[in-house]
Enzyme design. Sequence first.
Site, PDB file in Angstrom:
ATOM      1  N   ASP A 202      -2.803   8.774  -1.491  1.00  0.00           N
ATOM      2  CA  ASP A 202      -3.455   9.191  -0.258  1.00  0.00           C
ATOM      3  C   ASP A 202      -2.352   9.056   0.771  1.00  0.00           C
ATOM      4  O   ASP A 202      -2.008   7.944   1.181  1.00  0.00           O
ATOM      5  CB  ASP A 202      -4.622   8.263   0.085  1.00  0.00           C
ATOM      6  CG  ASP A 202      -5.322   8.714   1.354  1.00  0.00           C
ATOM      7  OD1 ASP A 202      -4.621   9.072   2.319  1.00  0.00           O
ATOM      8  OD2 ASP A 202      -6.564   8.714   1.391  1.00  0.00           O
ATOM      9  N   HIS A 203      -1.751  10.177   1.167  1.00  0.00           N
ATOM     10  CA  HIS A 203      -0.492  10.054   1.908  1.00  0.00           C
ATOM     11  C   HIS A 203      -0.665   9.371   3.264  1.00  0.00           C
ATOM     12  O   HIS A 203       0.288   8.874   3.834  1.00  0.00           O
ATOM     13  CB  HIS A 203       0.230  11.405   2.020  1.00  0.00           C
ATOM     14  CG  HIS A 203      -0.318  12.320   3.069  1.00  0.00           C
ATOM     15  ND1 HIS A 203      -1.436  13.085   2.887  1.00  0.00           N
ATOM     16  CD2 HIS A 203       0.104  12.593   4.327  1.00  0.00           C
ATOM     17  CE1 HIS A 203      -1.673  13.793   3.975  1.00  0.00           C
ATOM     18  NE2 HIS A 203      -0.749  13.521   4.868  1.00  0.00           N
ATOM     19  N   HIS A 265      -8.597  10.339   3.612  1.00  0.00           N
ATOM     20  CA  HIS A 265      -7.828   9.783   4.738  1.00  0.00           C
ATOM     21  C   HIS A 265      -8.707   9.033   5.751  1.00  0.00           C
ATOM     22  O   HIS A 265      -8.396   7.914   6.149  1.00  0.00           O
ATOM     23  CB  HIS A 265      -7.084  10.893   5.494  1.00  0.00           C
ATOM     24  CG  HIS A 265      -6.268  11.806   4.614  1.00  0.00           C
ATOM     25  ND1 HIS A 265      -5.634  11.371   3.475  1.00  0.00           N
ATOM     26  CD2 HIS A 265      -5.960  13.129   4.719  1.00  0.00           C
ATOM     27  CE1 HIS A 265      -4.982  12.393   2.924  1.00  0.00           C
ATOM     28  NE2 HIS A 265      -5.175  13.459   3.656  1.00  0.00           N
TER      29      HIS A 265
END
Length: 512
Positions: A202-203, A265
């Site tokens: 999950d950047h 996010h």
Amino acid sequence: MSPTHESNPLRDPQDRRLTRIAGPSALVLFGVTGDLARKKLLPAIYDLMNRGLLPPSFALVGFGRRDWSDEDFSAQVRDAVEHHSRTPFREDVWNQLTSGIRFVQGAFDDPEAFGRLREVLAELDEGRGTKGNHAFYLSIPPNAFEQVCQQLADNDLATHEQTSGWRRVVIEKPFGHDLDSARELNAIVERVFPADAVFRIDHYLGKETVQNILALRFANQMFEPLWNANYVDHVQITMAEDIGIGSRAGYYDGVGAARDVIQNHLLQLLALTAMEEPISFGADHLRAEKEKVLAAVRLPEDLAEASALGQYAGGLQGGEEVRSFLEEQDIPSDSRTETYAALKLDINTRRWSGVPFYLRAGKRLGRRVTEIAVVFKSSPNLLFRHRSHEESDQNALVIRIQPDEGVTIRLASKVPGTQRELRAVNMDFGYGASFTESSPEAYERLILDVLLGEPPLFPRHEEVELSWKILDPFERHWEEQRTRPETYEPGSWGPDSAHRLLARDGRAWRRP
Ligand code: BG6
């Protein structure tokens, strides 16, 4: 974080932080021609090399259908690096990287190609010294995970029982499109790789400002006493983008804003904002606290009143004519996919009882901004009774995730030269003004952590499933009601229904 045997402590001369370099290893990239690889992954690998965080023996292996030689692939990597890397291009660093670049040509259903991959890796282990340490990065659609994992297993590439070294797999979202499909996907991947070898990206968790949420909350004494239902009125989490969906119709249609970014996010941001203090930064402790708070999320009874969906119209945005979502290439003209979603959630814990968390995300909004605003209750105002009841009588702490990274505290201040007039003013911390170091890209940190075997920034499957449990009832409700997203103007702050959602509670969205 606990040291691992393959990493060495070092002071990174470039950014003067205590950081560690990866040990000998090969990264095998599936999906080399995708946008993510070109714009983020390949540049991040170069940046890590440039910062001295990858060892000289590091190897990068591309796997794909293109009829490329090692040199062809290397030229593609160089082009991506020159266009998108954060750090300056240096010939010596590039020469080091390119000497370890290989390409294996083949399709995911071609066992012989995986046999060749095995040979290439064996040759790198011996010749370059990657020592059997292999990370497989699946930057590919989830429906290909099963096939690729199985091929890796069939070629003894997924486990290391008979050979030395470690094996890890990196997967990118979407992790399913609901709870059931997420469970299936997790089962597929974990059938082949042990749970602790699976790194889900999950950047947002790789962003410096997101990691700073815990520092802000727990390394300071002044916020935590106020961080609860006694003082906090509500929390707003916003992820606004000014761009449309571009050429991503194939992925985006049928997915929509809620599945695309709220499920992952925004719920991760909620978890970091609302969780209790973990007893350490160890992966188990951190994830356990995030899971506890995600499990405590309660949905309001009336899901229609607690949510709003929108779809961008066409028109002028910043002086430029833009297309509506329904006119985007490959989007069916009757698509009900939302490009904006807002939700209201409650958290059933003593700390947060009665404090709504409002989440919103959308494309083609006023500007690109992601922020978390903790809005405090109004002060009793015994001395300043006369002041008008406007937004400004609530303090707010705003964590600016991006751009213009920093933290703002909104305070009331007496206007100079007046008797008692108050005005809202900001106290500001900006990364740009406070630090000389520039922040690494999220993918630099995450790829380095994969190679170091550091799992805290990667959600485990329990977290992913808990997040789907929160979103699924909304998705089911919208589907059953055949909810049509309300159109909103490009460059605006979303549909009217989103504004009504807060107005019903006597609140308003912040204008970021
Ligand atoms: C991705 C979404 O996860 O995040 C995209 O799939 C979105 O739709 C992107 O544009 C935004 O990332 P960032 O880092 O620019 O906020």
